[in-house]
Design a protein around this motif. Structure first.
Motif, PDB file in Angstrom:
ATOM      1  N   LEU A   1       0.815  -1.217   0.000  1.00  0.00           N
ATOM      2  CA  LEU A   1       0.000   0.000   0.000  1.00  0.00           C
ATOM      3  C   LEU A   1       0.850   1.268   0.000  1.00  0.00           C
ATOM      4  N   ASN A   2       2.001   1.237  -0.631  1.00  0.00           N
ATOM      5  CA  ASN A   2       2.903   2.379  -0.635  1.00  0.00           C
ATOM      6  C   ASN A   2       2.272   3.623  -1.258  1.00  0.00           C
ATOM      7  N   SER A   3       1.572   3.494  -2.375  1.00  0.00           N
ATOM      8  CA  SER A   3       0.988   4.670  -3.019  1.00  0.00           C
ATOM      9  C   SER A   3      -0.126   5.267  -2.154  1.00  0.00           C
ATOM     10  N   GLU A   4      -0.887   4.446  -1.450  1.00  0.00           N
ATOM     11  CA  GLU A   4      -1.918   4.952  -0.543  1.00  0.00           C
ATOM     12  C   GLU A   4      -1.283   5.727   0.598  1.00  0.00           C
ATOM     13  N   TYR A   5      -0.132   5.232   1.084  1.00  0.00           N
ATOM     14  CA  TYR A   5       0.581   5.935   2.145  1.00  0.00           C
ATOM     15  C   TYR A   5       1.016   7.317   1.672  1.00  0.00           C
ATOM     16  N   LEU A   6       1.538   7.399   0.461  1.00  0.00           N
ATOM     17  CA  LEU A   6       1.980   8.691  -0.055  1.00  0.00           C
ATOM     18  C   LEU A   6       0.810   9.661  -0.181  1.00  0.00           C
ATOM     19  N   ARG A   7      -0.343   9.179  -0.595  1.00  0.00           N
ATOM     20  CA  ARG A   7      -1.535  10.033  -0.648  1.00  0.00           C
ATOM     21  C   ARG A   7      -1.935  10.495   0.758  1.00  0.00           C
ATOM     22  N   LEU A   8      -1.856   9.597   1.724  1.00  0.00           N
ATOM     23  CA  LEU A   8      -2.198   9.927   3.107  1.00  0.00           C
ATOM     24  C   LEU A   8      -1.284  11.020   3.649  1.00  0.00           C
ATOM     25  N   VAL A   9       0.010  10.860   3.476  1.00  0.00           N
ATOM     26  CA  VAL A   9       0.977  11.845   3.964  1.00  0.00           C
ATOM     27  C   VAL A   9       0.756  13.190   3.271  1.00  0.00           C
ATOM     28  N   GLY A  10       0.505  13.152   1.972  1.00  0.00           N
ATOM     29  CA  GLY A  10       0.230  14.379   1.239  1.00  0.00           C
ATOM     30  C   GLY A  10      -1.002  15.086   1.764  1.00  0.00           C
ATOM     31  N   ALA A  11      -2.037  14.323   2.077  1.00  0.00           N
ATOM     32  CA  ALA A  11      -3.271  14.911   2.604  1.00  0.00           C
ATOM     33  C   ALA A  11      -3.015  15.552   3.966  1.00  0.00           C
ATOM     34  N   ILE A  12      -2.279  14.871   4.837  1.00  0.00           N
ATOM     35  CA  ILE A  12      -1.981  15.431   6.159  1.00  0.00           C
ATOM     36  C   ILE A  12      -1.183  16.721   6.014  1.00  0.00           C
ATOM     37  N   ALA A  13      -0.167  16.724   5.168  1.00  0.00           N
ATOM     38  CA  ALA A  13       0.655  17.926   4.971  1.00  0.00           C
ATOM     39  C   ALA A  13      -0.184  19.082   4.431  1.00  0.00           C
ATOM     40  N   ARG A  14      -1.051  18.812   3.475  1.00  0.00           N
ATOM     41  CA  ARG A  14      -1.886  19.885   2.912  1.00  0.00           C
ATOM     42  C   ARG A  14      -2.878  20.414   3.951  1.00  0.00           C
ATOM     43  N   VAL A  15      -3.456  19.535   4.744  1.00  0.00           N
ATOM     44  CA  VAL A  15      -4.374  19.976   5.801  1.00  0.00           C
ATOM     45  C   VAL A  15      -3.625  20.873   6.790  1.00  0.00           C
ATOM     46  N   CYS A  16      -2.405  20.493   7.150  1.00  0.00           N
ATOM     47  CA  CYS A  16      -1.633  21.257   8.136  1.00  0.00           C
ATOM     48  C   CYS A  16      -1.090  22.568   7.575  1.00  0.00           C
ATOM     49  N   ARG A  17      -1.035  22.711   6.260  1.00  0.00           N
ATOM     50  CA  ARG A  17      -0.612  23.978   5.655  1.00  0.00           C
ATOM     51  C   ARG A  17      -1.708  25.028   5.724  1.00  0.00           C
ATOM     52  N   ASP A  18      -2.924  24.595   5.865  1.00  0.00           N
ATOM     53  CA  ASP A  18      -4.066  25.501   5.922  1.00  0.00           C
ATOM     54  C   ASP A  18      -4.274  25.906   7.385  1.00  0.00           C
ATOM     55  N   GLY A  19      -4.134  27.193   7.658  1.00  0.00           N
ATOM     56  CA  GLY A  19      -4.214  27.682   9.032  1.00  0.00           C
ATOM     57  C   GLY A  19      -5.485  27.307   9.772  1.00  0.00           C
ATOM     58  N   GLY A  20      -6.631  27.312   9.096  1.00  0.00           N
ATOM     59  CA  GLY A  20      -7.894  26.999   9.769  1.00  0.00           C
ATOM     60  C   GLY A  20      -7.940  25.595  10.329  1.00  0.00           C
ATOM     61  N   PRO A  21      -7.786  24.576   9.474  1.00  0.00           N
ATOM     62  CA  PRO A  21      -7.797  23.207  10.005  1.00  0.00           C
ATOM     63  C   PRO A  21      -6.665  22.936  10.997  1.00  0.00           C
ATOM     64  N   LEU A  22      -5.499  23.523  10.761  1.00  0.00           N
ATOM     65  CA  LEU A  22      -4.389  23.326  11.695  1.00  0.00           C
ATOM     66  C   LEU A  22      -4.757  23.885  13.068  1.00  0.00           C
ATOM     67  N   ASP A  23      -5.290  25.098  13.099  1.00  0.00           N
ATOM     68  CA  ASP A  23      -5.722  25.676  14.377  1.00  0.00           C
ATOM     69  C   ASP A  23      -6.774  24.796  15.044  1.00  0.00           C
ATOM     70  N   ASP A  24      -7.682  24.251  14.227  1.00  0.00           N
ATOM     71  CA  ASP A  24      -8.723  23.373  14.777  1.00  0.00           C
ATOM     72  C   ASP A  24      -8.119  22.097  15.365  1.00  0.00           C
ATOM     73  N   LEU A  25      -7.116  21.525  14.696  1.00  0.00           N
ATOM     74  CA  LEU A  25      -6.449  20.325  15.223  1.00  0.00           C
ATOM     75  C   LEU A  25      -5.750  20.636  16.545  1.00  0.00           C
ATOM     76  N   LEU A  26      -5.180  21.833  16.635  1.00  0.00           N
ATOM     77  CA  LEU A  26      -4.456  22.212  17.845  1.00  0.00           C
ATOM     78  C   LEU A  26      -5.379  22.512  19.024  1.00  0.00           C
ATOM     79  N   THR A  27      -6.673  22.649  18.753  1.00  0.00           N
ATOM     80  CA  THR A  27      -7.617  22.930  19.831  1.00  0.00           C
ATOM     81  C   THR A  27      -8.728  21.880  19.952  1.00  0.00           C
ATOM     82  N   ALA A  28      -8.666  20.826  19.157  1.00  0.00           N
ATOM     83  CA  ALA A  28      -9.694  19.771  19.218  1.00  0.00           C
ATOM     84  C   ALA A  28      -9.812  19.258  20.648  1.00  0.00           C
TER      85      ALA A  28
END
Length: 152
Positions: A108-135
């Motif tokens: 499942l290497n390609s699925e892992y790369l998609r997962l990591v990419g999704a996490i990085a993109r979510v964390c680049r967006d200030g809104g969702p990142l702030d929400d994760l930091l206060t969940a």
């Protein structure tokens, strides 16, 4: 697979106690000990801990995504952790506040790369990142990741 199928609310630690990166990775990883998707805990732990997972800074917040490729998992498994004070990592100036640990079967290497990419993109967006930091709990944390990744 979607993020909310891979990361379960019970595998989220929102109060990491560790102050250094390796110990924090181990603390997050411990959430997967006993998970029925993990057939060989020792193999998974060894594979993740033996790698030096890099930390990256996104929007002033450090994140670390540690992983290990092993045959001892039935599919991609993930745990997450959050540190209130942050963990000092020499490779970046920002304190690491979020740690993700992933176990991946080789197939499942390609699925892992998609997962990591999704996490990085979510964390680049200030809104969702702030929400994760206060969940407030694991369910909210997973829902924030799921909703933000669906918008990508």
């Amino acid at each position: 697979m979607t993020l909310d199928e891979i990361l379960l609310p019970e595998d989220v630690n929102l109060a990491l106690r560790a102050t250094e990166k390796r110990a924090a990775i181990d603390e997050v990883l411990s959430k997967l000990n006993g998970d029925p998707r993990v057939r060989d805990w020792a193999e998974l732990r060894r594979a993740v801990i033996d790698r030096d997972a890099p930390a990256i800074a996104e929007t002033g917040c450090g994140i670390c995504i540690a992983h290990g490729r092993v045959s001892g998992v039935t599919g991609i498994v993930m745990a997450a952790g959050r540190s209130e004070r942050g963990i000092v990592c020499q490779e970046i100036a920002a304190p690491v506040r979020l740690i993700f640990v992933v176990g991946i079967p080789a197939a499942l290497n390609s699925e892992y790369l998609r997962l990591v990419g999704a996490i990085a993109r979510v964390c680049r967006d200030g809104g969702p990142l702030d929400d994760l930091l206060t969940a407030e709990d694991g369910e909210a944390f997973v829902e924030i990741l799921r909703a933000a990744s669906e918008k990508l």
